[in-house]
Design a protein around this motif. Structure first.
Motif, PDB file in Angstrom:
ATOM      1  N   THR A 272      31.570  43.810  44.919  1.00 50.04           N
ATOM      2  CA  THR A 272      31.935  42.414  45.118  1.00 50.04           C
ATOM      3  C   THR A 272      30.959  41.752  46.071  1.00 50.04           C
ATOM      4  O   THR A 272      30.430  42.401  46.979  1.00 50.04           O
ATOM      5  N   ALA A 273      30.717  40.461  45.828  1.00 51.24           N
ATOM      6  CA  ALA A 273      29.758  39.728  46.642  1.00 51.24           C
ATOM      7  C   ALA A 273      30.353  39.309  47.982  1.00 51.24           C
ATOM      8  O   ALA A 273      29.654  39.182  48.969  1.00 51.24           O
ATOM      9  N   ARG A 274      31.642  39.073  48.003  1.00 50.56           N
ATOM     10  CA  ARG A 274      32.275  38.660  49.250  1.00 50.56           C
ATOM     11  C   ARG A 274      33.768  38.905  49.146  1.00 50.56           C
ATOM     12  O   ARG A 274      34.259  39.389  48.129  1.00 50.56           O
ATOM     13  N   SER A 275      34.503  38.537  50.200  1.00 50.98           N
ATOM     14  CA  SER A 275      35.935  38.785  50.246  1.00 50.98           C
ATOM     15  C   SER A 275      36.697  37.519  49.883  1.00 50.98           C
ATOM     16  O   SER A 275      36.129  36.457  49.617  1.00 50.98           O
ATOM     17  N   LEU A 276      38.028  37.657  49.891  1.00 48.17           N
ATOM     18  CA  LEU A 276      38.894  36.538  49.534  1.00 48.17           C
ATOM     19  C   LEU A 276      38.970  35.535  50.678  1.00 48.17           C
ATOM     20  O   LEU A 276      38.586  35.809  51.810  1.00 48.17           O
ATOM     21  N   ASP A 277      39.480  34.347  50.334  1.00 45.82           N
ATOM     22  CA  ASP A 277      39.686  33.303  51.337  1.00 45.82           C
ATOM     23  C   ASP A 277      41.171  33.194  51.657  1.00 45.82           C
ATOM     24  O   ASP A 277      42.026  33.316  50.777  1.00 45.82           O
ATOM     25  N   GLY A 278      41.479  32.963  52.937  1.00 45.72           N
ATOM     26  CA  GLY A 278      42.855  32.777  53.367  1.00 45.72           C
ATOM     27  C   GLY A 278      43.052  31.396  53.968  1.00 45.72           C
ATOM     28  O   GLY A 278      42.097  30.783  54.466  1.00 45.72           O
ATOM     29  N   TRP A 279      44.280  30.927  53.929  1.00 52.03           N
ATOM     30  CA  TRP A 279      44.580  29.612  54.502  1.00 52.03           C
ATOM     31  C   TRP A 279      44.275  29.623  56.000  1.00 52.03           C
ATOM     32  O   TRP A 279      44.689  30.509  56.733  1.00 52.03           O
ATOM     33  N   GLY A 280      43.516  28.611  56.432  1.00 49.81           N
ATOM     34  CA  GLY A 280      43.191  28.477  57.843  1.00 49.81           C
ATOM     35  C   GLY A 280      41.983  29.254  58.295  1.00 49.81           C
ATOM     36  O   GLY A 280      41.607  29.173  59.466  1.00 49.81           O
ATOM     37  N   SER A 281      41.350  30.017  57.380  1.00 44.18           N
ATOM     38  CA  SER A 281      40.164  30.791  57.754  1.00 44.18           C
ATOM     39  C   SER A 281      38.912  30.103  57.224  1.00 44.18           C
ATOM     40  O   SER A 281      38.977  29.194  56.402  1.00 44.18           O
ATOM     41  N   PHE A 282      37.755  30.562  57.703  1.00 45.71           N
ATOM     42  CA  PHE A 282      36.509  30.033  57.199  1.00 45.71           C
ATOM     43  C   PHE A 282      36.251  30.555  55.794  1.00 45.71           C
ATOM     44  O   PHE A 282      36.605  31.691  55.461  1.00 45.71           O
ATOM     45  N   ARG A 283      35.615  29.724  54.963  1.00 47.68           N
ATOM     46  CA  ARG A 283      35.311  30.130  53.599  1.00 47.68           C
ATOM     47  C   ARG A 283      34.232  31.203  53.614  1.00 47.68           C
ATOM     48  O   ARG A 283      33.219  31.093  54.308  1.00 47.68           O
ATOM     49  N   ASN A 284      34.449  32.261  52.845  1.00 49.55           N
ATOM     50  CA  ASN A 284      33.465  33.323  52.740  1.00 49.55           C
ATOM     51  C   ASN A 284      32.321  32.886  51.830  1.00 49.55           C
ATOM     52  O   ASN A 284      32.528  32.217  50.816  1.00 49.55           O
ATOM     53  N   THR A 285      31.115  33.280  52.176  1.00 49.82           N
ATOM     54  CA  THR A 285      29.943  32.954  51.376  1.00 49.82           C
ATOM     55  C   THR A 285      29.223  34.242  51.015  1.00 49.82           C
ATOM     56  O   THR A 285      29.556  35.327  51.491  1.00 49.82           O
ATOM     57  N   LEU A 286      28.217  34.120  50.149  1.00 51.02           N
ATOM     58  CA  LEU A 286      27.485  35.302  49.720  1.00 51.02           C
ATOM     59  C   LEU A 286      25.994  35.046  49.808  1.00 51.02           C
ATOM     60  O   LEU A 286      25.542  33.906  49.874  1.00 51.02           O
ATOM     61  N   ASP A 287      25.228  36.109  49.790  1.00 49.76           N
ATOM     62  CA  ASP A 287      23.769  36.056  49.842  1.00 49.76           C
ATOM     63  C   ASP A 287      23.246  36.583  48.517  1.00 49.76           C
ATOM     64  O   ASP A 287      23.336  37.776  48.230  1.00 49.76           O
ATOM     65  N   LEU A 288      22.688  35.684  47.682  1.00 51.49           N
ATOM     66  CA  LEU A 288      22.238  36.073  46.350  1.00 51.49           C
ATOM     67  C   LEU A 288      21.156  37.137  46.417  1.00 51.49           C
ATOM     68  O   LEU A 288      21.156  38.084  45.619  1.00 51.49           O
ATOM     69  N   HIS A 289      20.246  37.032  47.356  1.00 54.32           N
ATOM     70  CA  HIS A 289      19.155  37.998  47.439  1.00 54.32           C
ATOM     71  C   HIS A 289      19.690  39.393  47.767  1.00 54.32           C
ATOM     72  O   HIS A 289      19.246  40.395  47.196  1.00 54.32           O
ATOM     73  N   MET A 290      20.643  39.461  48.692  1.00 55.04           N
ATOM     74  CA  MET A 290      21.247  40.748  49.014  1.00 55.04           C
ATOM     75  C   MET A 290      22.010  41.292  47.811  1.00 55.04           C
ATOM     76  O   MET A 290      21.976  42.490  47.512  1.00 55.04           O
ATOM     77  N   LEU A 291      22.704  40.399  47.120  1.00 56.21           N
ATOM     78  CA  LEU A 291      23.476  40.794  45.945  1.00 56.21           C
ATOM     79  C   LEU A 291      22.578  41.428  44.901  1.00 56.21           C
ATOM     80  O   LEU A 291      22.836  42.524  44.409  1.00 56.21           O
ATOM     81  N   MET A 292      21.497  40.754  44.543  1.00 53.81           N
ATOM     82  CA  MET A 292      20.620  41.261  43.501  1.00 53.81           C
ATOM     83  C   MET A 292      19.892  42.518  43.948  1.00 53.81           C
ATOM     84  O   MET A 292      19.642  43.417  43.144  1.00 53.81           O
ATOM     85  N   ALA A 293      19.543  42.605  45.223  1.00 47.24           N
ATOM     86  CA  ALA A 293      18.888  43.813  45.725  1.00 47.24           C
ATOM     87  C   ALA A 293      19.810  45.021  45.582  1.00 47.24           C
ATOM     88  O   ALA A 293      19.374  46.115  45.183  1.00 47.24           O
ATOM     89  N   SER A 294      21.089  44.828  45.882  1.00 47.43           N
ATOM     90  CA  SER A 294      22.045  45.926  45.758  1.00 47.43           C
ATOM     91  C   SER A 294      22.237  46.337  44.304  1.00 47.43           C
ATOM     92  O   SER A 294      22.285  47.524  43.982  1.00 47.43           O
ATOM     93  N   VAL A 295      22.353  45.354  43.418  1.00 53.16           N
ATOM     94  CA  VAL A 295      22.532  45.665  41.999  1.00 53.16           C
ATOM     95  C   VAL A 295      21.306  46.391  41.457  1.00 53.16           C
ATOM     96  O   VAL A 295      21.417  47.375  40.724  1.00 53.16           O
ATOM     97  N   ARG A 296      20.127  45.923  41.836  1.00 54.55           N
ATOM     98  CA  ARG A 296      18.897  46.572  41.374  1.00 54.55           C
ATOM     99  C   ARG A 296      18.847  48.018  41.854  1.00 54.55           C
ATOM    100  O   ARG A 296      18.483  48.934  41.105  1.00 54.55           O
ATOM    101  N   GLU A 297      19.241  48.238  43.102  1.00 54.31           N
ATOM    102  CA  GLU A 297      19.231  49.592  43.648  1.00 54.31           C
ATOM    103  C   GLU A 297      20.231  50.480  42.916  1.00 54.31           C
ATOM    104  O   GLU A 297      19.935  51.641  42.606  1.00 54.31           O
ATOM    105  N   MET A 298      21.422  49.947  42.631  1.00 57.00           N
ATOM    106  CA  MET A 298      22.423  50.744  41.920  1.00 57.00           C
ATOM    107  C   MET A 298      21.925  51.169  40.550  1.00 57.00           C
ATOM    108  O   MET A 298      22.100  52.321  40.129  1.00 57.00           O
ATOM    109  N   LEU A 299      21.295  50.256  39.835  1.00 51.58           N
ATOM    110  CA  LEU A 299      20.812  50.594  38.498  1.00 51.58           C
ATOM    111  C   LEU A 299      19.652  51.578  38.563  1.00 51.58           C
ATOM    112  O   LEU A 299      19.509  52.449  37.693  1.00 51.58           O
ATOM    113  N   GLN A 300      18.816  51.459  39.571  1.00 51.04           N
ATOM    114  CA  GLN A 300      17.742  52.436  39.733  1.00 51.04           C
ATOM    115  C   GLN A 300      18.297  53.829  40.003  1.00 51.04           C
ATOM    116  O   GLN A 300      17.700  54.835  39.613  1.00 51.04           O
TER     117      GLN A 300
END
Length: 627
Positions: A272-300
């Motif tokens: 998963t790229a990030r976690s869930l959002d809860g009422w009253g908390s800050f919105r979670n964001t993701l880093d596309l570059h980190m995401l793709m780097a991890s996926v590329r590594e997994m497939l390798q």
């Protein structure tokens, strides 16, 4: 990498993809996985995974990929195999209960178009048995309809049946009526809990048994329970779950987490790229570059993976649960979850990045449409009127394709014999146009190839309506075509007259989701949803270059970005309430990133590729013609 569920579920990780992330099964053997790959990359929370032994193929379009129907998903050394064929699982999670039923197919098609080959979904016990003994599988809870749709669009299915599924649902998907028992111990062998689980599985398992591999169904694996390592209140519980899942049926096989030493494929069950959002908390964001780097590594590393979530959807009603992060954190209504599709189903930048990563390097293959008639073989070119089609009446309109083999490049000269406009392709590469104003093209040489396939797609742009020249109005190639001064010979000629009966031949059965760059001219299909009283409208073809459009098999006519006409008239009687099929033959293809079909008042109907903002009415697919 993070996840709310089991990250390493003990699935076998198939043959690695090619450098561009091909999802097709391979046939190579690879060295065993090192001793600590799973430990260093995956969460320690692991659940047993029960693999369906008999897994179904999805549609006629892919049956040739699996020849062995008696053996489902298995571990062979460092690979998964499916039907005794090495298989890499690229899966994304879509919860049918979090997506409106009318949009299920749209989301599944976008999953397929993104390059995934499997959909994972969870079965929420609390929604299916809201009252003790009252089971519901209708409407947005029609699990079997969702599985059938996945099969229809050529996707495998991993089914997570619980009884506990987590998934950020109220009580993790367990029915709240279990807590009526003041001594209840959830997810244990407590008699009150196991009695309820037994009844639930007695109802659920017979419903899904027919979707297993041997029964021609799409389910390749069934996950029992979830994240029990973090709960672990009863050491006998997982053995109970194994036995209660289908004793004596022989269609479920228990696969524990593989040993950290020695060979064995790995399945990242929840990436998963990030976690869930809860009422009253800050919105979670993701880093596309980190995401793709991890996926590329997994497939390798030859990991199979499941992206959680591919389409998160919405916590409709009161289905959302709560988390405890030092304090109670109730879930927000949106279950966007950093998914590759937004809550309302539009592709995100991450979707496009995944699609580019997974798509085949060579683009779409030039494959024949099985529904076309056999080509006419001729020593020299034949015009449309000379073709032995339509019971000897020849071809009247549309397109005609000429194919021959050459041994070298050079100067191609039409000598004025292309009527009216011919697109030239050499080994699937577009070279240019031959018409009255352009009668010569230079074909490149390829020193690595002994033979080259030359194709000329000729469009009949209309015969003269008056004048004495009407006697010469034959279309297609009306005489010899010359290469370096010598006439070309040995043609295969395909008729693409595109009468209504041609478009109504159920071509979508052999079509595939459109990828980012489709090579060559192609047919495109979109599904347009119309209200109960269709009216006249006009179709805008912004970004499309040249071709023809059909709606429900009716030919709306030609379009061309030369202008001045920019829209096509759509008669109200040709539309019908509900879903309408919009088919376009585009030659050449629309420019990536710009093409769309728009009907004022009805919304966007279709776009040219998955790189574009796909909207709910798109359901985009394409099929390459026979060249």
């Amino acid at each position: 990498m993070s996840g709310t569920q089991d990250s390493c579920a003990g699935l076998p990780a198939l043959a690695p993809p090619d450098p561009q992330g091909l999802t097709s099964p391979g046939s190579h053997s690879f060295p065993a996985r090192g001793p600590d790959l799973c430990l260093s990359r995956l969460s320690s929370m692991q659940a047993f995974l029960f693999l369906v032994r008999l897994v179904g193929l999805l549609s006629l379009t892919s049956r040739f990929l699996v020849t062995e129907r008696l053996v489902g998903l298995q571990v062979r050394g460092s690979n998964f195999t499916l039907g005794n064929t090495p298989f890499l699982i690229l899966s994304g999670t879509i919860h049918y209960f979090r997506v409106p039923r009318d949009y299920w197919k749209d989301s599944l098609l976008k999953l397929k178009a993104c390059g995934f080959n499997t959909v994972t979904t969870h079965v929420p016990w609390n929604l299916h048995e809201p009252r003790r003994g009252h089971f519901h599988y209708r409407g947005n809870l029609d699990l079997l309809a969702f599985i059938s749709l996945a099969s229809e669009v050529d996707l495998w299915v991993i089914l997570c049946v619980g009884p506990y599924v987590g998934s950020d649902l109220d009580l993790g998907g367990l029915p709240s009526w279990l807590l009526e028992d003041s001594h209840m111990k959830l997810r244990t062998t407590h008699k009150g809990f196991t009695a309820a689980v037994n009844r639930y599985f007695d109802d659920l398992i017979p419903r899904i048994r027919g979707f297993q591999f041997q029964e021609e169904g799409p389910i390749i694996a069934v996950q029992m329970e979830n994240e029990y390592g973090s709960y672990n209140l009863d050491k006998r519980y997982m053995l109970y779950i194994k036995n209660v899942s289908g004793p004596g049926d022989g269609w479920l096989e228990c696969v524990d987490s593989p040993p950290l030493q020695g060979p064995g494929p790995v399945m990242m069950m929840v990436y998963t790229a990030r976690s869930l959002d809860g009422w009253g908390s800050f919105r979670n964001t993701l880093d596309l570059h980190m995401l793709m780097a991890s996926v590329r590594e997994m497939l390798q590393l030859r990991f199979s993976l499941n992206f959680y979530m591919f389409h998160g959807g919405t916590n409709f009603g009161f289905m959302g649960g709560a988390a405890f992060r030092g304090h109670r954190l109730p879930m927000v209504t949106s279950y966007d979850y950093g998914a590759l599709l937004t809550e309302d189903g539009d592709p995100t930048p991450e979707y496009l990045a995944f699609q580019e990563f997974f798509r085949p390097a060579a683009g779409a293959p030039w494959l024949p449409l099985p529904s076309l008639q056999e080509p006419v073989r001729s020593t020299g070119p034949l015009s449309m009127e000379q073709l032995s089609v339509n019971e000897g009446s020849g071809q009247s309109a549309g397109y005609i394709l000429y194919e021959t083999v050459i041994t070298r490049g050079g100067v191609l000269n039409s000598d004025g014999h292309v009527k009216d406009r011919g697109q030239v392709f050499l080994d699937n590469k577009y070279i240019g146009v031959l018409d009255d104003a352009h009668q010569k093209l230079t074909l490149p040489n390829d020193r690595y190839k002994e033979f080259l396939t030359l194709r000329i797609l000729v469009e009949n742009q209309g015969r003269l309506a008056s004048g004495t020249s009407m006697n010469q109005e034959r279309k297609g190639l009306t005489g010899n075509i010359y290469l370096n001064g010598s006439p070309l010979r040995k043609f295969r000629i395909y008729s693409l007259e595109m009468q209504n009966k041609f478009i109504q031949r159920k071509l979508p059965n052999i079509w595939k989701p459109s990828f980012l760059h489709t090579e060559g001219p192609a047919f495109f299909l979109a599904l347009l949803r119309v209200g109960s009283h269709p009216k006249d409208t006009f179709m805008s073809l912004q970004g499309w270059t040249k071709g023809v459009v059909f709606i429900n098999g009716q030919n709306l006519g030609r379009y061309w970005n030369l202008g001045p006409q920019e829209t096509l008239y759509v008669p109200g009687p040709w539309l019908k309430p509900g879903l309408n099929e919009v088919t376009s033959f585009s030659a050449p293809l629309p420019a990536p990133g710009r093409a769309r079909l728009t009907l004022p008042g009805l919304g966007r109907a279709c776009v040219s590729g998955a790189s574009l903002p796909l909207h709910r009415s798109s359901c985009l697919r394409s099929s390459s013609p026979p060249w």
